[in-house]
Structure formats: structure tokens, C-alpha cells
Write a protein that holds these residues in place. Structure first.
Motif, PDB file in Angstrom:
ATOM      1  N   GLY A 116       0.851  -1.177   0.000  1.00 34.65           N
ATOM      2  CA  GLY A 116       0.000   0.000   0.000  1.00 34.65           C
ATOM      3  C   GLY A 116       0.890   1.232   0.000  1.00 34.65           C
ATOM      4  O   GLY A 116       1.852   1.308   0.776  1.00 34.65           O
ATOM      5  N   ALA A 117       0.599   2.207  -0.847  1.00 34.12           N
ATOM      6  CA  ALA A 117       1.448   3.405  -0.938  1.00 34.12           C
ATOM      7  C   ALA A 117       0.659   4.614  -0.434  1.00 34.12           C
ATOM      8  O   ALA A 117       0.304   4.675   0.733  1.00 34.12           O
ATOM      9  N   ALA A 118       0.354   5.565  -1.333  1.00 35.70           N
ATOM     10  CA  ALA A 118      -0.366   6.768  -0.919  1.00 35.70           C
ATOM     11  C   ALA A 118      -1.825   6.429  -0.647  1.00 35.70           C
ATOM     12  O   ALA A 118      -2.500   5.823  -1.481  1.00 35.70           O
ATOM     13  N   GLY A 119      -2.334   6.816   0.537  1.00 38.76           N
ATOM     14  CA  GLY A 119      -3.746   6.595   0.826  1.00 38.76           C
ATOM     15  C   GLY A 119      -4.037   5.875   2.124  1.00 38.76           C
ATOM     16  O   GLY A 119      -5.197   5.572   2.410  1.00 38.76           O
ATOM     17  N   GLY A 120      -3.008   5.568   2.922  1.00 32.66           N
ATOM     18  CA  GLY A 120      -3.231   4.983   4.246  1.00 32.66           C
ATOM     19  C   GLY A 120      -4.001   3.667   4.206  1.00 32.66           C
ATOM     20  O   GLY A 120      -3.658   2.745   3.458  1.00 32.66           O
ATOM     21  N   ASP A 121      -5.067   3.568   5.027  1.00 34.53           N
ATOM     22  CA  ASP A 121      -5.854   2.338   5.116  1.00 34.53           C
ATOM     23  C   ASP A 121      -6.478   1.962   3.777  1.00 34.53           C
ATOM     24  O   ASP A 121      -6.589   0.785   3.433  1.00 34.53           O
ATOM     25  N   GLY A 128      -4.845  -5.333  -0.947  1.00 35.72           N
ATOM     26  CA  GLY A 128      -5.563  -6.593  -0.766  1.00 35.72           C
ATOM     27  C   GLY A 128      -6.377  -6.962  -1.989  1.00 35.72           C
ATOM     28  O   GLY A 128      -6.446  -8.138  -2.384  1.00 35.72           O
ATOM     29  N   ASN A 129      -7.011  -5.963  -2.623  1.00 40.45           N
ATOM     30  CA  ASN A 129      -7.777  -6.194  -3.852  1.00 40.45           C
ATOM     31  C   ASN A 129      -6.875  -6.729  -4.968  1.00 40.45           C
ATOM     32  O   ASN A 129      -7.254  -7.638  -5.713  1.00 40.45           O
ATOM     33  N   SER A 151       1.886  -8.339   5.971  1.00 42.71           N
ATOM     34  CA  SER A 151       1.583  -7.435   7.086  1.00 42.71           C
ATOM     35  C   SER A 151       0.134  -6.992   6.928  1.00 42.71           C
ATOM     36  O   SER A 151      -0.136  -5.919   6.368  1.00 42.71           O
ATOM     37  N   PRO A 152      -0.827  -7.815   7.391  1.00 43.54           N
ATOM     38  CA  PRO A 152      -2.250  -7.479   7.210  1.00 43.54           C
ATOM     39  C   PRO A 152      -2.686  -6.341   8.118  1.00 43.54           C
ATOM     40  O   PRO A 152      -2.090  -6.104   9.169  1.00 43.54           O
ATOM     41  N   TYR A 158      -3.588  -5.052   3.241  1.00 41.71           N
ATOM     42  CA  TYR A 158      -2.197  -5.387   3.535  1.00 41.71           C
ATOM     43  C   TYR A 158      -1.321  -4.138   3.408  1.00 41.71           C
ATOM     44  O   TYR A 158      -1.382  -3.437   2.392  1.00 41.71           O
ATOM     45  N   LYS A 159      -0.533  -3.891   4.440  1.00 42.72           N
ATOM     46  CA  LYS A 159       0.516  -2.883   4.273  1.00 42.72           C
ATOM     47  C   LYS A 159       1.527  -3.409   3.254  1.00 42.72           C
ATOM     48  O   LYS A 159       2.056  -2.663   2.439  1.00 42.72           O
TER      49      LYS A 159
END
Length: 359
Positions: A116-121, A128-129, A151-152, A158-159
Motif C-alpha cells: 500500500g502506498a499513498a492513501g493509508g488504510d 488486498g484487492n 503485514s495485514p 495489507y501494508k
């Protein structure tokens, strides 16, 4: 081109002889090597032989036209000539594509890393998608997925997730996923109706064997520590977790997915070897791209390659300007339309390069 094709056919015939040689049959390594080389040449040789057969038929048909024929027979032979000439053009085009130098990594398994990059949660949810999308696509290809580390997040994203895809020609299709993926949608984490943009990065690395990249034991520092779960609580009182650092490049891999330190070492080494090889590849590619940028992306993971727009059910691949109104199907793993379009564009660009070289 035809000199090259004749050389390919000659090599294929030589391999047939070698594979019947008792010394080769009794040497497992050579037998595997020659069998694979022959298999790689098979399609090219089959099409080349078909081309030569059609060419011979065309010459015979043209000779018939020189004979004294009645009007009906002459018309039939002319139609045959036209049909054979069309086949020649089609076969020549197929042969040009088959002569494109093959990526030596194409038949390898793949290590993929999604973050995951820009956009937090919301970015973590999108990661995950993407993992689900690739998992579904792998099923359609009869590939096997093995999650190596993750790292869920509490919301189901997932982070970071690292996984291996084992399967026939996995890298040849998945390599085009390398880059930054952007999503536009109303976040699941918000109740408002505003559309947000988030990103996730995807790294696609070919599995690297020991013979492909040399990593000396003296260049690796290995640290062991106790595994920990969510919130930092200890889940394993033994020192089973492993952190490997490749000192020349500073690349670090941590692995605590397995309860066994030996298994964590094996997984960490696979990822480390792939990342080190990828670093060298990226450096070489950056040098090449300074001279000429590739038409189907540079492989730079900072490059935005695709946008997934939920409100309009739209996916756009920015490298080739392809837009498809089937986001729902693509997220279910139906990636063939995009992957095939990228392969065709890549082949066309390589053909153009070959033609420029031959001019």
C-alpha cells in the motif's frame, strides 16, 4: 532472416542427434538442458518448415501457369497462387515474431511484492484487492500461489504482502504488472460519497537460482530474533525469525512466517536473491532507458501503469492507452485481455527495434 531460420533448424536437428546420444541420455543435467533448448526451438522450426512447404507449392503452381491450360484450369491455379501468397505473408509475419529474442526469465516462477502506498488504510485495502485479483488470475493459469510474508491490517488489507507464483511461463505474463497501480473510488473507510485516489506498488521479480546471481556468504549478515504478532506480543519464544542483510547493496529481508528458523532462512534467501538480481537489472535498465525509453514501460516501480476507476467500472493501462469497461471482471482475475494487449505491444516494439538494427 532466413539465414537465421536455417541456423535454428540446423541446431534443432543437431539437438535431436544429441538427445539420442547415450552419453547425453545418462547425463541428467545435459539431457534437461538440451531438451529445454529443443522445446524452445520447436515452434519456430515447425512454422519455418511449413513456410518452406508452402513456398515449394507456390513455385510449382507458378510453373503450372506457364503450361498450356484451358481457361477453367488456369483460373483455378491463379486462385491457388493467390491463396498460397497470402499464406506466405502470414507465415513470414509469424516467423518474425518467433525470431524476437526471448526474455531469459520468461519461463521462471515469480516473486511478487505488493505494498500500500499513498492513501493509508484505503491503499492497504487496495493492495488486498490486487492480491485477490492476481490469486484469481493464477487459478485460471493453473499456477500455484505461496504467501511468503505479509503485514495485514485490521480492515482486511495489507501494508505489504510477498508471495511466490509457481507455474508455467509465470514471469512472461506477470512482468507487465510491475509498477504503480492507482485506484479511484469512494473509500470503504469513509461514509462520505467523495471519490479518493490511492495507490499501491507492485514489484514483479523472477525467481533467481543460485547459478543466476552469485551472493557470497561473507556478504550476508544474518540476525535472528523472536517472532512477534500483531500489537508486538511474542508469539514464539524461540529465535526463529530471520533478518538477512546483503552488505554490498544494503538490501534487507526479514522473515518470520514459519516457526522453523531453517524455513525462514530459505524463504528469506529466495527473496534476497531476487531483490539483489532485480537491483542489478534495474540499474542496467536505467542505463539503457537513458538512451531510449521502452514503449511498454521502463519497469520503474514509481511509474504509474494503470488506473482502476470504480464509479465508471473502468480500467486504463496508461502504457498502451488501453481502456476497458470491465473493472468488475478484471478484479475477478480476468486479466487476459490486458496481458495479451501488452504482450502484442511489447513484441511490436521489439520488432521495430530489430528492423531498425537491420536497416
Amino acid at each position: 532472416m532466413f539465414d537465421r531460420l536455417q541456423s535454428v533448424e540446423d541446431r534443432y536437428d543437431k539437438l535431436n542427434e544429441l538427445l539420442s546420444d547415450p552419453d547425453v541420455v545418462n547425463d541428467t543435467k545435459k539431457l534437461r538442458q538440451y531438451s529445454k533448448e529443443q522445446s524452445d526451438l520447436q515452434d519456430t522450426v515447425d512454422v519455418y518448415r511449413e513456410y518452406k512447404e508452402v513456398k515449394s507449392q507456390l513455385q510449382d503452381a507458378k510453373l503450372m501457369l506457364e503450361d498450356k491450360l484451358d481457361a477453367d484450369m488456369k483460373e483455378m491455379v491463379k486462385e491457388e497462387v493467390n491463396e498460397l501468397e497470402s499464406q506466405i505473408v502470414e507465415l513470414e509475419e509469424r516467423l518474425r515474431v518467433l525470431l524476437i529474442p526471448k526474455d531469459p526469465n520468461d519461463d521462471k516462477n515469480v516473486i511478487m511484492e505488493i505494498r500500500g502506498a499513498a492513501g493509508g488504510d484505503e491503499a492497504a485495502l487496495f493492495a488486498g484487492n490486487l492480491f485477490r485479483m492476481y490469486s484469481r488470475y493464477a487459478e485460471t493459469q493453473n499456477w500455484k500461489i505461496d504467501v511468503m510474508d505479509s503485514s495485514p491490517t485490521g480492515l482486511g488489507g495489507y501494508k505489504e504482502i510477498i508471495f511466490m507464483i509457481n507455474g508455467n511461463n509465470a514471469y512472461s505474463k506477470m512482468k507487465y504488472e510491475n509498477g504503480a497501480h492507482r485506484v479511484q473510488r469512494v473509500p470503504e473507510t469513509e461514509s462520505g460519497g467523495r471519490i479518493h485516489t490511492s495507490t499501491a506498488t507492485v514489484a514483479v521479480l523472477p525467481e533467481v537460482e543460485e547459478v543466476d546471481v552469485e551472493i557470497h556468504e561473507k556478504d550476508i549478515r544474518v540476525d535472528t530474533f523472536a517472532s512477534s504478532g500483531a500489537g508486538g506480543q511474542s508469539v514464539n519464544t524461540t529465535m526463529s525469525a530471520v533478518r538477512m542483510t546483503h552488505l554490498p547493496t544494503g538490501i534487507t529481508v526479514s522473515m518470520q512466517d514459519e516457526k522453523s528458523q531453517i524455513k525462514n532462512r530459505e524463504k528469506a534467501m529466495k527473496i534476497l536473491r531476487a531483490r539483489v538480481a532485480d537491483k542489478f537489472l534495474q540499474e542496467a535498465r536505467a542505463e539503457y532507458d537513458a538512451v531510449r525509453k521502452s514503449a511498454v514501460g521502463t519497469g520503474d516501480r514509481s511509474e504509474r501503469i494503470r488506473t482502476y476507476n470504480y464509479p465508471q467500472n473502468r480500467v486504463t493501462d496508461h502504457r498502451i492507452g488501453l481502456t476497458i469497461q470491465k473493472l468488475d471482471q478484471i478484479l475477478e482475475g480476468k486479466l487476459d485481455e490486458i496481458v495479451n494487449a501488452l504482450i502484442v505491444e511489447d513484441q511490436a516494439e521489439k520488432l521495430e527495434r530489430m528492423n531498425d538494427t537491420n536497416v
